[in-house]
Design a protein around this motif. Structure first.
Motif, short mmCIF file in Angstrom:
data_model
loop_
_atom_site.label_atom_id
_atom_site.label_comp_id
_atom_site.label_asym_id
_atom_site.label_seq_id
_atom_site.Cartn_x
_atom_site.Cartn_y
_atom_site.Cartn_z
N GLY A 1 2.66 -0.43 3.64
CA GLY A 1 2.00 -0.11 1.86
C GLY A 1 2.22 2.00 2.74
N LEU A 2 1.44 2.26 4.20
CA LEU A 2 0.87 2.94 5.01
C LEU A 2 2.59 4.06 5.00
N PRO A 3 3.70 4.15 5.51
CA PRO A 3 4.46 4.01 5.98
C PRO A 3 5.63 4.62 4.18
N TYR A 4 5.72 3.51 3.55
CA TYR A 4 6.51 3.79 2.80
C TYR A 4 5.68 4.60 1.13
N PHE B 1 -4.33 -4.51 0.00
CA PHE B 1 -4.61 -3.70 1.42
C PHE B 1 -3.49 -2.66 1.47
N TYR B 2 -2.52 -3.31 0.26
CA TYR B 2 -1.13 -2.59 0.27
C TYR B 2 -1.46 -1.39 -0.06
N ASN B 3 -2.17 -1.85 -1.31
CA ASN B 3 -3.16 -1.00 -2.24
C ASN B 3 -4.11 0.26 -1.77
N LEU B 4 -4.89 -0.21 -0.89
CA LEU B 4 -5.74 0.74 0.03
C LEU B 4 -4.87 1.72 0.77
#
Length: 433
Positions: free
Chosen positions: A31-34, A154-157
Motif C-alpha cells: 500500500g505505501l509505495p502505491y 493493513f493495505y488501508n492502514l
C-alpha cells in the motif's frame, strides 16, 4: 503434469511460522509505495511549484507498471523466488525513496525525481505480484479467507498513514523548516519504513519449497493461451467497455481532487492546508472508504450482484457531485468540507466492491481464473491512468466547475449500460470454461 507434494496445510518437518507474522506487513508494504506515487506525489509536486498539467500527466503515467503485471509475472515465474522478490523489491523501493529525498533540492528535481519514481513503480508492481503469489502459495484456501481481512486492513492502514499522517506531518513541518525540507523528511520516512520492512521480511518470510521450473517456451505458450482464452470469453468486449466506463469519472477526478482541495479560494479551490487535507481526505476519508466496502459486501451478499449492479454504479459515480458543489460554493467551514468528502469516500468504497466482484464473477471464471482476474484488473487500471494523464489539461481549460461537470457527464454511459448488461455466469454456479 500432475500437481503434487505440498499444500500449506500439509504437516512439515520444519515448524511453520504463523502467517500473522508476515501477511499484514507484506500488504502494508504494497500500500505505501502505491499511495505515495499515485496520490501523495501529486501533493508534493504541487507544493513545490509544478503545474497541474505536468503533475497529473506524469504521476498518472507512473501507475503504468501496475497494468503490466501479467508480463512481469511471466518473467518472475522463470527467475527467482517469491520470497526473495518481496524483500529485494522493498529494498529497491527504500533506495528510490531515499534518492527522491536527495533530488528535491536540485534545480531539475521534477524530472530527476520522476526517473527514480519510475523505478520505484516497477519495483512496487513486482512486489505486489510476489506478495500475492506468496500469500496464495503458502496459505490454504481456508487460511486465505481467514487472513483476507488482514490484507485489506493493513493495505488501508498504509493509505491512512501515507495520505493522511505523512501529509499532515508535511504541513506541520513546513511551518518550521519550509515545504522543500518538509517533503524531504516525508520521503526519508517512506524510505526508512520500506527498508525496515525489507530487513524484517528477510527474517520472517516463509522459506519456499523447491518447485520444478518451466522453460521459457512453456511459460510463453501458457501466457499466449491465457490471453487467447481471455479474449474469447462470452461478452468479454462488452465487459471490458463496462469496466473502463465504470471508473472513467474516477480516473478524471482522482488526480485533480487533491489539487482542487488544496488550491487557494482565489484560484477556485477550497484552500485546505496539508494538515486539514491529511485529516479529512487522507484519514477520515479512508476510514469511510473501508466502512463503505464492508457494508457493500453485506448488501451484495443479501441481494446478489445482478440485482444490485445498477445501484452500485450509481453509488460509485454520482457522489462525485460533491466536488462540483464544493467548486460552486467553496465553503470555508471545515465541517461542510469534511462531511462532503467523507460521504464521497464512503460511496466510493461502497461502489468499488461492485466492479471488483463483477470481474471475479463474470470475467474471471474458467480454467485460468486467477490469471484472468489479474489480467482484467490490469486492463481496468488503464481506465484510471489514461484519463488521469489528461485531467490536468482539462481542468486548466474548463476550470474546476466545468471539469467536475464533465466528470459527472462521463459517468452516464456506465450507469446506462449497467441496466442492460448481460451476465455470462450465474453467481450461484461455478463454471469451468
Amino acid at each position: 503434469m500432475e500437481e503434487q507434494n505440498y499444500s500449506p496445510s500439509t504437516p512439515q518437518t520444519k515448524k511453520r511460522r504463523n502467517p500473522i507474522a508476515w501477511v499484514p506487513s507484506v500488504y502494508f508494504g504494497m500500500g505505501l509505495p502505491y499511495v505515495a506515487l499515485s496520490i501523495v506525489s501529486v501533493l508534493m509536486f504541487t507544493d513545490l511549484g509544478v503545474g497541474k498539467e505536468d503533475v497529473t500527466f506524469w504521476t498518472s503515467l507512473l501507475v503504468l507498471p501496475w497494468s503490466l503485471k501479467p508480463l512481469f509475472s511471466l518473467c518472475m515465474e522463470l527467475f527467482g523466488a517469491k520470497r526473495q522478490y518481496v524483500f529485494l523489491t522493498e529494498a529497491i523501493t527504500a533506495l528510490m525513496f531515499g534518492l527522491v529525498c536527495f533530488a528535491l533540492p536540485l534545480p531539475s528535481f521534477f524530472s530527476i525525481a520522476l526517473a527514480f519514481m519510475g523505478v520505484l513503480a516497477i519495483s512496487g508492481s513486482m512486489h505486489d505480484i510476489a506478495g500475492d503469489g506468496l500469500y496464495m502459495q503458502e496459505l490454504s484456501s481456508s487460511e486465505q479467507g481467514v487472513y483476507a481481512g488482514w490484507q485489506g486492513a493493513f493495505y488501508n492502514l498504509a493509505k491512512i498513514l501515507t495520505n493522511g499522517g505523512l501529509v499532515y506531518l508535511a504541513g506541520y513541518l513546513s511551518k518550521g523548516i519550509g515545504l522543500e525540507k518538509a517533503w524531504m523528511v516525508i520521503m526519508a520516512i517512506c524510505a526508512g519504513l520500506m527498508l525496515a520492512l525489507s530487513l524484517y521480511h528477510m527474517w520472517v518470510l516463509p522459506k519456499e519449497t523447491a518447485k520444478e521450473r518451466r522453460s521459457v517456451k512453456e511459460s510463453w505458450a501458457e501466457m499466449v493461451e491465457v490471453v487467447r482464452t481471455f479474449f474469447v470469453k462470452k461478452h468479454i468486449w462488452l465487459y471490458l467497455v463496462f469496466i473502463f466506463l465504470y471508473r472513467l469519472g474516477e480516473g478524471l477526478a482522482m488526480k485533480i481532487a487533491p489539487i482542487f482541495l488544496k488550491d487557494p479560494v482565489m484560484k477556485g479551490g477550497v484552500g485546505l492546508s496539508n494538515e486539514d487535507y491529511g485529516l479529512i481526505y487522507g484519514t477520515a476519508g479512508t476510514i469511510a472508504f473501508i466502512l463503505g466496502s464492508i457494508l457493500s459486501g453485506y448488501y451484495i451478499a443479501k441481494f446478489g450482484l445482478k440485482k444490485t449492479l445498477f445501484s452500485l454504479v450509481c453509488i460509485f459515480n454520482i457522489p462525485f457531485a460533491v466536488y462540483l458543489l464544493l467548486a460552486l460554493f467553496q465553503p470555508q467551514n471545515l465541517w461542510w468540507v469534511a462531511t462532503g468528502i467523507v460521504f464521497e469516500y464512503f460511496s466510493y468504497g461502497f461502489g468499488f466492491v461492485g466492479i471488483t466482484l463483477f470481474m471475479m464473477q463474470q470475467i474471471a471464471p474458467g480454467k485460468y481464473q486467477m490469471a484472468h482476474y489479474a489480467f482484467a484488473n490490469s486492463l481496468m487500471n488503464l481506465s484510471v491512468m489514461v484519463p488521469g494523464m489528461i485531467s490536468g489539461k482539462l481542468a486548466t481549460q474548463l476550470g474546476y466547475e466545468g471539469f467536475f461537470i464533465l466528470v459527472l457527464v462521463v459517468t452516464i454511459p456506465a450507469i446506462v449500460l449497467s441496466l442492460r448488461l448481460p451476465f455470462a455466469h450465474s453467481p450461484e454456479t461455478k463454471e469451468v470454461a
